[in-house]
Enzyme design. Sequence first.
Site, short mmCIF file in Angstrom:
data_model
loop_
_atom_site.label_atom_id
_atom_site.label_comp_id
_atom_site.label_asym_id
_atom_site.label_seq_id
_atom_site.Cartn_x
_atom_site.Cartn_y
_atom_site.Cartn_z
N LYS A 184 0.83 -1.21 0.00
CA LYS A 184 0.00 0.00 0.00
C LYS A 184 0.87 1.26 0.00
O LYS A 184 0.56 2.24 -0.68
CB LYS A 184 -0.95 -0.01 1.20
CG LYS A 184 -2.10 -0.97 0.98
CD LYS A 184 -3.04 -1.02 2.15
CE LYS A 184 -4.17 -1.99 1.84
NZ LYS A 184 -4.94 -2.36 3.02
N LYS A 206 -6.14 -9.60 -16.26
CA LYS A 206 -7.04 -9.73 -15.11
C LYS A 206 -7.98 -8.51 -15.07
O LYS A 206 -7.52 -7.38 -15.19
CB LYS A 206 -6.20 -9.77 -13.83
CG LYS A 206 -7.04 -9.79 -12.57
CD LYS A 206 -6.19 -9.72 -11.31
CE LYS A 206 -7.05 -9.79 -10.09
NZ LYS A 206 -7.19 -8.69 -9.24
N LYS A 241 -10.28 -2.76 -11.54
CA LYS A 241 -10.54 -1.31 -11.62
C LYS A 241 -9.29 -0.56 -12.03
O LYS A 241 -9.33 0.36 -12.83
CB LYS A 241 -10.96 -0.78 -10.24
CG LYS A 241 -12.41 -0.86 -9.96
CD LYS A 241 -12.76 -0.11 -8.70
CE LYS A 241 -12.09 -0.65 -7.45
NZ LYS A 241 -12.52 -1.99 -7.02
P1 ADP Z 1 -9.94 -4.42 -8.27
O1 ADP Z 1 -8.77 -5.25 -8.75
O2 ADP Z 1 -10.90 -4.15 -9.37
O3 ADP Z 1 -9.53 -3.17 -7.52
P2 ADP Z 1 -10.53 -5.43 -5.69
O4 ADP Z 1 -9.07 -5.53 -5.38
O5 ADP Z 1 -11.35 -4.37 -5.03
O6 ADP Z 1 -10.73 -5.34 -7.27
O7 ADP Z 1 -11.17 -6.87 -5.43
C1 ADP Z 1 -12.22 -7.16 -4.57
C2 ADP Z 1 -12.40 -8.65 -4.56
O8 ADP Z 1 -12.73 -9.13 -5.87
C3 ADP Z 1 -11.14 -9.42 -4.14
O9 ADP Z 1 -11.52 -10.47 -3.28
C4 ADP Z 1 -10.58 -9.98 -5.42
O10 ADP Z 1 -9.95 -11.21 -5.22
C5 ADP Z 1 -11.82 -10.15 -6.29
N1 ADP Z 1 -11.47 -9.89 -7.69
C6 ADP Z 1 -11.20 -8.69 -8.24
N2 ADP Z 1 -10.90 -8.82 -9.56
C7 ADP Z 1 -10.99 -10.14 -9.85
C8 ADP Z 1 -10.79 -10.92 -11.04
N3 ADP Z 1 -10.47 -10.33 -12.19
N4 ADP Z 1 -10.95 -12.25 -10.96
C9 ADP Z 1 -11.30 -12.84 -9.79
N5 ADP Z 1 -11.49 -12.17 -8.64
C10 ADP Z 1 -11.34 -10.84 -8.65
#
Ligand code: ADP
Length: 320
Positions: free
Chosen positions: A110, A189, A192
């Site tokens: 972070k 992957k 966001k």
């Molecule tokens: P982002 O990568 O969009 O910021 P987050 O880190 O907020 O997403 O992820 C929130 C939850 O969603 C986590 O538990 C993460 O493992 C799951 N997640 C996010 N993107 C994916 C993906 N592409 N495939 C599977 N799980 C995902």
Amino acid sequence: MRVLTGIQASGKLHIGNYFGAMKPMIKLQEENELFTFIANYHSLTSSTDAALLRDLTLEAAVDYLSLGLDPNKTTFWIQSDVPEVLELYWILSKFTPMGLLERAHSYKDKVAKNIPASHALFSYPVLMAADILLLDTDKVPVGKDQIQHVEITRDIAIKFNNKYGNILTIPEYIVDDNVATIVGLDGEKMSKSYGNTIDIFMDEKALQKQCNKIVTSSTPLGEPLDFENCNVYKIASLFLDDDGKKELQMRYKSGLEGYGSFKKYLKELIWNEFEAAREKREYYQSHIDEVKEILSFGANKARAIAKEKIRTVKDAVGLW
Ligand code: ADP
Ligand code: TRP
């Protein structure tokens, strides 16, 4: 078995969040005593705007309820409505060697992402330990990035119990290895931070526009298409059973349709899958008091357990 999980409210939900985290989590409510809260004390570590934090917290509650979290089965609340967690957090801090936190990679990650290094960010795992231990949690479903936090929780609890007896329940993590990484518009992957998401709650036109942006090969119209390496197929298959997948594969192989047609089909799949959730979401958005009532009911339930636990802990350490 008591299962507990904390949700970081982070704004618009995408299909990766849904299949990777929400759907498996919500399923747990069928066979367990599920406790779920929105970790707003944790979000405070990276929040810069009070109104935004407040909005995101409620929005996450609305989204989870709309997508199937059932308040009759799951205890659902906002973290800061059970403030006993902060009392336990302080007491646990005393049993947390500095070295344990210094080894935490999420802190380093972070800070590397330019979130200002603060004591709250550094002691984030201790607050997470308090969340887990306050409610006598048996299992914590987590993504791989959170495993270390549950290990830290176990270390702290064992240290505490060694001194005061078996007061804290030692939790275990559950990692679902079957949960695949969902690909985004560009085949990377979905995330966001990569700007390659398909969000769950969009209007139909915007959804089609998003689907049209999915990167595909340049095989000319009229030739069979390779479904295995196609991003549209990969995303569509999340919504299909085996027969549905076979049928779609045949359509790819037939050479009769181009990617435009499959992108339209994908939009339909997504639109239909979330139809009920959209309706529920509209309902909750216009009945926000009902959402607040659900959260307050959940907080009271969690708090009753928390109060008993904190009393035992304070008693043990000489604070009661
Ligand atoms: P982002 O990568 O969009 O910021 P987050 O880190 O907020 O997403 O992820 C929130 C939850 O969603 C986590 O538990 C993460 O493992 C799951 N997640 C996010 N993107 C994916 C993906 N592409 N495939 C599977 N799980 C995902
Ligand atoms: N740290 C978790 C995350 O970023 C959220 C969280 C806070 C949590 N407290 C928790 C998860 C307790 C499980 C149990 O996703």
